[in-house]
Design an enzyme around this catalytic site. Structure first.
Site, mmCIF file in Angstrom:
data_model
loop_
_atom_site.group_PDB
_atom_site.id
_atom_site.type_symbol
_atom_site.label_atom_id
_atom_site.label_comp_id
_atom_site.label_asym_id
_atom_site.label_seq_id
_atom_site.Cartn_x
_atom_site.Cartn_y
_atom_site.Cartn_z
ATOM 1 N N CYS A 59 0.837 -1.180 0.000
ATOM 2 C CA CYS A 59 0.000 0.000 0.000
ATOM 3 C C CYS A 59 0.878 1.238 0.000
ATOM 4 C CB CYS A 59 -0.895 0.001 1.241
ATOM 5 S SG CYS A 59 -1.882 -1.518 1.430
ATOM 6 N N ARG A 109 -4.945 1.663 -0.209
ATOM 7 C CA ARG A 109 -5.009 0.213 -0.111
ATOM 8 C C ARG A 109 -4.891 -0.487 -1.457
ATOM 9 N NH1 ARG A 109 -10.027 -3.609 2.068
ATOM 10 N NH2 ARG A 109 -8.757 -5.495 2.389
ATOM 11 N N GLY A 122 2.997 -3.073 3.339
ATOM 12 C CA GLY A 122 3.831 -4.266 3.238
ATOM 13 C C GLY A 122 3.081 -5.544 3.548
ATOM 14 N N ILE A 145 10.243 -9.723 -20.475
ATOM 15 C CA ILE A 145 10.096 -8.708 -21.506
ATOM 16 C C ILE A 145 11.382 -8.633 -22.325
ATOM 17 C CG2 ILE A 145 10.958 -6.764 -20.123
ATOM 18 C CD1 ILE A 145 8.602 -5.145 -21.409
#
Length: 636
Positions: free
Chosen positions: A2, A52, A77, A294
């Site tokens: 968060c 959040r 966390g 990627i």
């Protein structure tokens, strides 16, 4: 994962409107909701804000700030072992009303105080307002995976996950710390605990901060130190035993990072570290692990074929995406917003791109960082071990005489060699090593992009070299080795301020939670005590980690040069990014800004345009600072 922000205002002038403004700058860190708590204490008004990103307990029980009796928390966390701690607390009579790890932190803090941190396995930065004791308690996880900035001046204490939230408070004074700016020009980041602004700091990893509201005083305490592991005696263990035990510790740590109520994936590069994470997770899970890679072929970044081969061997659910160089370049103007302190590691670009791709399928992604710092994987360890000792063995008189000759003969005057890429900077580094071949001096100079003298010449005013973890002398003589010294310093500097900052901002820019499985404290506490040749054996880096991976993937498939995300910065700056360079390094901009020595900036720029490609790094660092400055000093 968060975003948190808040304040303790001893002037009592800050209200919810300011807290909302601070908190909403972090919407990318937490798009699933916001929460606010305003508490009137006798000495101050307290504000706790929260954004959040729902990962554990997706119900209303996971909302923050959360209150338990006289304790109020805002938390960023994950505590991976929260269920075990919860069970222990229940046996002591604690009753819980949600399934969140946040509630467990509150109960653990009430039960054990600051010693609760010793029980936590996770990544975290949180603040607890204790009404009973009239304190604010703030802490940061052991390795520093989660960021925590704070500011204290004129009766106002501010904190946040990112600087941009602190800047929104009307009492914040935007004064650039010129010494921090100089440090950035050397390292590509501002080293912890310093910050680009005066009166502003990063809380060190493994530390907690207590703000006494009645005394208006701050006390900072260390609760974990990587040197505690390095200073213990080495293990008396055979290699086969060490391989078995290391794999057990890794497997347990990796599996903890799968705790989630939402989909989880892994960044897979094709190298040993990510292959290790993926192999051990896939071994212990019946469902296919989601992996992501990627490639940017036209920019020379293409590990995708290796990652695809690894994924096929391990049987993962693999996604690869090839983006164009244009897509990569489009990230550059966005960097100053998400990296709201000057930051110049160009691999932030592909890290942001792979985060975007992963976010389409998962909300949590594991990143295999820290394998190099823990198991001795960097090429610079090779250089130090091979050449550092040889330099030290050269008689002092010979070294100083050679350095004196190099002082007289500049790199640019040496025919043929002066046209080779990076010859000038390497010439200067060798000269520095000859003058002082200590491990500390060699490591700092290998890590730095610019010498102290070069940086001093770049700034208009006098600068002071900031103290940092590079200056630590905590590694005790009994256990000292050149390798342990380098790895312990890298763990607290390059890993913390470059890699972890890069991954946090890149993943959170797209609301993706990035987890770091190698940063479980039990891994470094074990690996630091392994015999040195288990990590670096006859020039073979990460030896024991490779031995584990070879049980799942053929050696002949994995044994290839380390690639990494090497962005073609010089080519970009000469072509696609040249308009940015011309805009932000323009004479008028530099003079108006009044920070840099304009003559030196223009000398570097012209040398680069005239073919001195080795100036590319300096140009990139300057550009990243200028773009940051324009975004946060001119336009905020």
């Amino acid at each position: 994962m968060c975003g948190i922000s808040g304040f303790a205002d001893f002037t009592k002038r800050t209200g919810r409107d300011v807290l909302e403004k601070m908190n909403r700058t972090l919407a990318h860190r937490g798009p699933d909701g916001e929460g606010y708590g305003i508490y009137e204490a006798p000495a101050a008004t307290i504000g706790l804000g929260h954004r959040r990103l729902s990962i554990i307990d997706l119900s209303e029980g996971g909302k923050q700030p959360k209150t338990y009796r006289h304790l109020h928390i805002t938390f960023n966390g994950e505590i991976y072992n929260y269920l075990e701690i919860k069970k222990e607390l229940e046996q002591k009579g604690h009753e819980f009303f949600s399934h969140s790890d946040t509630e467990v932190i509150l109960h653990a803090y009430e039960e054990w105080g600051s010693t609760a941190l010793q029980r936590f396995i996770g990544m975290y930065a949180f603040v607890i307002y204790n009404e009973k004791d009239q304190t604010l308690f703030a802490c940061r996880d052991r390795a520093g995976v989660k960021p925590f900035f704070y500011y204290f001046k004129d009766g106002v204490f501010l904190f946040a996950s990112e600087l941009k939230a602190i800047l929104q408070h009307p009492s914040f004074v935007k004064e650039i710390n010129i010494n921090a700016a100089a440090a950035f020009m050397q390292y590509s980041y501002v080293p912890t605990p310093h910050c680009i602004f005066n009166h502003t700091y990063k809380l060190k990893p493994g530390h907690f901060l207590e703000l006494d509201l009645q005394k208006q005083s701050v006390e900072i305490t260390q609760y974990w130190n990587v040197y505690d592991a390095y200073n213990r005696p080495l293990l008396d263990i055979s290699l086969p035993e060490a391989i078995v035990e290391t794999e057990k510790i890794l497997s347990k740590a990796f599996q903890y990072r799968m705790v989630s109520d939402v989909p989880v994936g892994v960044f897979l590069s094709g190298g040993y570290d990510s292959a290790c994470v993926t192999a051990l997770l896939q071994k212990n899970n019946t469902e296919k692990i989601k992996t992501f890679t990627i490639g940017v072929p036209d920019a020379g970044l293409n590990e995708a074929p290796y990652a695809k081969e690894t994924a096929a061997r391990l049987g993962t659910d693999h996604t690869e995406y090839y983006c164009t160089e244009k897509e990569a370049l489009e990230i550059v103007p966005q960097l100053p917003f998400f990296y709201d302190e000057p930051f110049a590691d160009s691999s932030a670009i592909p890290t942001t791109l792979v985060s975007r791709i992963a976010r389409e399928k998962v909300i949590v992604a594991l990143s295999a960082d820290a394998g190099d710092e823990i198991f001795a994987g960097y090429n610079r360890y090779d250089y130090m071990l091979k050449y550092g000792k040889r330099l030290q063995q050269i008689p002092s008189m010979m070294r100083k005489s050679a350095a004196a000759v190099m002082d007289i003969v500049p790199a640019g005057s040496i025919p043929l060699l002066n046209k080779k890429y990076l010859f000038h900077s390497r010439y200067e580094k060798v000269k520095t090593f000859l003058k002082n071949p200590s491990e500390k001096n060699i490591l700092k100079n290998i890590t730095q992009q610019m010498s102290d003298d070069s940086v001093a010449g770049l700034f208009k005013n006098n600068i002071r070299v900031l103290s940092s973890a590079f200056d630590s002398e905590e590694l005790q003589a009994d256990n000292y080795s050149m390798l342990s010294y380098m790895m312990s310093i890298d763990y607290q500097t390059y890993l913390l301020d470059d890699i972890l900052q890069k991954v946090d901002r890149a993943t959170m820019s797209v609301s993706l939670e990035g987890r770091e499985p190698f940063l479980d404290q039990h891994i470094i506490e074990w690996a630091a005590r392994l015999p040195e040749d288990f990590k670096y054996k006859n020039g073979n880096k990460k030896f024991i980690l490779k031995e584990i991976v070879h049980q799942y993937l053929p050696k002949e498939m994995m044994d290839r040069p380390k690639m990494g995300f090497g962005i073609p910065i010089a080519a970009w700056l000469q072509k696609d990014l040249k308009p940015f360079v011309d805009q932000y390094l323009d004479d008028a901009f530099i003079i108006r800004q009044n920070i840099f020595n304009n003559a030196e900036v223009q000398r570097i720029r012209q040398a680069f345009y005239n073919g001195k490609k080795e100036r590319a790094e300096k140009i990139w660092f300057l550009l990243m600072f200028q773009m940051w400055y324009d975004r946060w000093m001119n336009n905020n």
